[in-house]
Design a protein around this motif. Structure first.
Motif, mmCIF file in Angstrom:
data_model
loop_
_atom_site.group_PDB
_atom_site.id
_atom_site.type_symbol
_atom_site.label_atom_id
_atom_site.label_comp_id
_atom_site.label_asym_id
_atom_site.label_seq_id
_atom_site.Cartn_x
_atom_site.Cartn_y
_atom_site.Cartn_z
ATOM 1 N N GLU A 96 0.823 -1.209 0.000
ATOM 2 C CA GLU A 96 0.000 0.000 0.000
ATOM 3 C C GLU A 96 0.860 1.264 0.000
ATOM 4 N N CYS A 97 2.019 1.190 0.651
ATOM 5 C CA CYS A 97 2.940 2.328 0.707
ATOM 6 C C CYS A 97 4.344 1.864 0.329
ATOM 7 N N SER A 98 5.209 2.810 0.046
ATOM 8 C CA SER A 98 6.541 2.483 -0.462
ATOM 9 C C SER A 98 7.454 1.911 0.615
ATOM 10 N N PRO A 99 8.116 0.779 0.338
ATOM 11 C CA PRO A 99 9.122 0.254 1.257
ATOM 12 C C PRO A 99 10.425 1.024 1.093
ATOM 13 N N PHE A 100 11.273 0.980 2.111
ATOM 14 C CA PHE A 100 12.559 1.666 2.014
ATOM 15 C C PHE A 100 13.733 0.691 2.089
ATOM 16 N N ASP A 101 13.835 -0.067 3.181
ATOM 17 C CA ASP A 101 14.974 -0.969 3.355
ATOM 18 C C ASP A 101 14.489 -2.294 3.910
ATOM 19 N N LEU A 102 15.364 -3.306 3.874
ATOM 20 C CA LEU A 102 14.968 -4.646 4.319
ATOM 21 C C LEU A 102 16.177 -5.419 4.819
ATOM 22 N N THR A 103 15.893 -6.424 5.650
ATOM 23 C CA THR A 103 16.950 -7.267 6.202
ATOM 24 C C THR A 103 16.386 -8.653 6.468
ATOM 25 N N LEU A 104 17.235 -9.667 6.437
ATOM 26 C CA LEU A 104 16.824 -11.037 6.750
ATOM 27 C C LEU A 104 16.820 -11.242 8.255
ATOM 28 N N GLY A 107 13.896 -17.538 10.843
ATOM 29 C CA GLY A 107 12.599 -18.032 10.433
ATOM 30 C C GLY A 107 12.306 -17.761 8.978
ATOM 31 N N ASP A 108 13.366 -17.455 8.211
ATOM 32 C CA ASP A 108 13.226 -17.200 6.773
ATOM 33 C C ASP A 108 12.263 -16.054 6.482
ATOM 34 N N LYS A 109 12.286 -15.035 7.345
ATOM 35 C CA LYS A 109 11.458 -13.852 7.135
ATOM 36 C C LYS A 109 12.322 -12.677 6.686
ATOM 37 N N ILE A 110 11.661 -11.703 6.095
ATOM 38 C CA ILE A 110 12.309 -10.464 5.673
ATOM 39 C C ILE A 110 11.602 -9.319 6.382
ATOM 40 N N ALA A 111 12.360 -8.509 7.135
ATOM 41 C CA ALA A 111 11.804 -7.337 7.809
ATOM 42 C C ALA A 111 11.988 -6.133 6.895
ATOM 43 N N GLY A 152 16.669 2.889 7.320
ATOM 44 C CA GLY A 152 17.588 1.758 7.280
ATOM 45 C C GLY A 152 17.313 0.757 8.392
ATOM 46 N N ILE A 153 17.524 -0.541 8.081
ATOM 47 C CA ILE A 153 17.268 -1.593 9.061
ATOM 48 C C ILE A 153 18.310 -2.685 8.928
ATOM 49 N N ASN A 154 18.672 -3.301 10.070
ATOM 50 C CA ASN A 154 19.636 -4.395 10.075
ATOM 51 C C ASN A 154 19.327 -5.302 11.246
ATOM 52 N N TYR A 155 19.727 -6.572 11.114
ATOM 53 C CA TYR A 155 19.485 -7.561 12.168
ATOM 54 C C TYR A 155 20.804 -8.061 12.720
ATOM 55 N N SER A 156 20.856 -8.230 14.055
ATOM 56 C CA SER A 156 22.038 -8.817 14.697
ATOM 57 C C SER A 156 21.670 -9.295 16.095
ATOM 58 N N ASP A 157 22.036 -10.531 16.418
ATOM 59 C CA ASP A 157 21.891 -11.073 17.779
ATOM 60 C C ASP A 157 20.485 -10.878 18.362
ATOM 61 N N GLN A 158 19.481 -11.336 17.629
ATOM 62 C CA GLN A 158 18.092 -11.291 18.081
ATOM 63 C C GLN A 158 17.541 -9.874 18.238
ATOM 64 N N LYS A 159 18.193 -8.903 17.610
ATOM 65 C CA LYS A 159 17.732 -7.521 17.695
ATOM 66 C C LYS A 159 17.619 -6.915 16.301
ATOM 67 N N TYR A 199 20.980 4.694 6.238
ATOM 68 C CA TYR A 199 21.240 3.253 6.307
ATOM 69 C C TYR A 199 22.214 2.931 7.441
ATOM 70 N N LEU A 200 22.287 1.633 7.780
ATOM 71 C CA LEU A 200 23.239 1.203 8.797
ATOM 72 C C LEU A 200 23.691 -0.217 8.539
ATOM 73 N N THR A 201 24.858 -0.543 9.091
ATOM 74 C CA THR A 201 25.355 -1.913 9.082
ATOM 75 C C THR A 201 26.054 -2.155 10.402
ATOM 76 N N ILE A 202 26.227 -3.421 10.769
ATOM 77 C CA ILE A 202 26.775 -3.772 12.079
ATOM 78 C C ILE A 202 28.008 -4.636 11.890
ATOM 79 N N CYS A 203 29.052 -4.296 12.623
ATOM 80 C CA CYS A 203 30.301 -5.071 12.605
ATOM 81 C C CYS A 203 30.772 -5.241 14.039
ATOM 82 N N HIS A 204 30.552 -6.447 14.579
ATOM 83 C CA HIS A 204 30.924 -6.750 15.965
ATOM 84 C C HIS A 204 30.231 -5.784 16.931
ATOM 85 N N ASP A 205 30.959 -4.992 17.688
ATOM 86 C CA ASP A 205 30.334 -4.099 18.667
ATOM 87 C C ASP A 205 30.159 -2.684 18.139
#
Length: 311
Positions: A96-104, A107-111, A152-159, A199-205
């Motif tokens: 219905e509206c425009s998406p911007f960013d996505l991450t895996l 559970g094989d889902k895409i946020a 921007g969105i990213n996934y790491s360590d259950q967050k 946007y963002l990305t995660i590298c260790h801490d």
């Protein structure tokens, strides 16, 4: 893995489609290879039949043969094939509206962030078809409502780590950290002193974020924030084997940013690719290929993902 580019033969720029609704013409895009060498210059078409011009603001690699992209202008998620024997747009899910960013996520889902709906929605793939899915957790929900615009969105360590912008002020950006299982906010970090976060990305801490002012690094443990690259108008960003790779539209460049880490192949900034108006990018470690989208300012190249082979 060393991030070295193979020599690429430049392809002829595609004709500018602008913002019209001309149906996709898949033969408009030139695919070329430098005969007699191992150079590669491939373009994966993102424009479905009977669609207007694209703007791919997010992309993620599912496996060596498929990618999912967020098409801002066509309000859709698309499953793309990187296999030359298949149609390139395998599945197209209209929103219905425009998406911007996505991450895996597990559970094989895409946020997927959807700024205008002020929420994160979830999608999955069954039998090569994209569909919306319930949010993670026990309750059946159609997404995580944030009550603010998300980018921007990213996934790491259950967050889930999300760049958000509050309603009260156009420059009131924050870094939001969510519990991926049920959505409650674990932490919110103000970023008002910086402009235009994307946007963002995660590298260790460490968390790396792009903005109108350049690329910043945030240390989770200490809360320290500093610029690692002051080129303005930075966009897509990913981490590959300790190197942080950034798209910069003002420089028409995809380059690494300086990092003090034994993991990083480059000790400082190095340009990897000169490309008009790069916007978003993703990387496949199995095939060592980088996929880069370009903004509509680049003309017809906005309708494809440019593929570059790494050694």
């Amino acid at each position: 893995m060393s991030l070295r580019w193979k020599k690429v033969m430049k392809s002829r720029p595609a004709e500018d489609t602008g913002g019209d609704k001309t149906p996709a013409k898949h033969n408009d895009v030139e695919r070329s290879s430098d005969e007699g060498s191992d150079s590669v210059d491939q373009a994966i078409i993102c424009q479905a039949e009977d669609e207007g011009a694209c703007e791919i603001t997010g992309c993620v690699v599912l496996n060596p043969k498929s990618i999912v992209v967020a098409d801002l202008w066509n309000k859709s998620l698309k499953l793309l094939s990187t296999d030359a024997s298949k149609p390139e747009v395998i599945s197209c899910l209209k929103l219905e509206c425009s998406p911007f960013d996505l991450t895996l996520i597990p559970g094989d889902k895409i946020a997927v962030t959807v700024p205008e709906e002020e929420k994160i929605v979830f999608a999955s793939i069954q039998k090569e078809a994209l569909s919306l899915d319930d949010a993670p957790g026990k309750g059946k929900r159609d997404g995580f409502y944030l009550h603010c615009k998300s980018y921007g969105i990213n996934y790491s360590d259950q967050k889930l780590y999300v760049v958000i912008r509050k309603k009260d002020n156009e420059e009131n950006y924050q870094l939001l950290i969510l519990n991926v299982a049920d959505g409650p906010t674990l932490k919110s970090i103000p970023m008002q002193q910086y402009r235009g976060f994307r946007y963002l990305t995660i590298c260790h801490d460490k968390i790396y974020m792009t903005s109108d002012s350049g690329t910043l690094r945030f240390k989770k443990r200490t809360g320290d924030i500093k610029f690692v690259d002051k080129d303005r108008f930075s966009y897509g960003i990913i981490e590959v084997d300790g190197d942080i790779i950034v798209c910069n539209k003002s420089r028409n460049s995809v380059h690494t940013v300086s990092r003090s880490s034994k993991l990083a192949y480059f000790s400082g900034r190095k340009e990897l690719l000169a490309i008009p108006k790069p916007l978003a990018l993703c990387y496949c470690p199995d095939t060592k290929r980088l996929f880069v989208s370009q903004s509509r300012e680049s003309g017809g190249r906005a309708n494809v993902l440019t593929v570059r082979q790494m050694k």
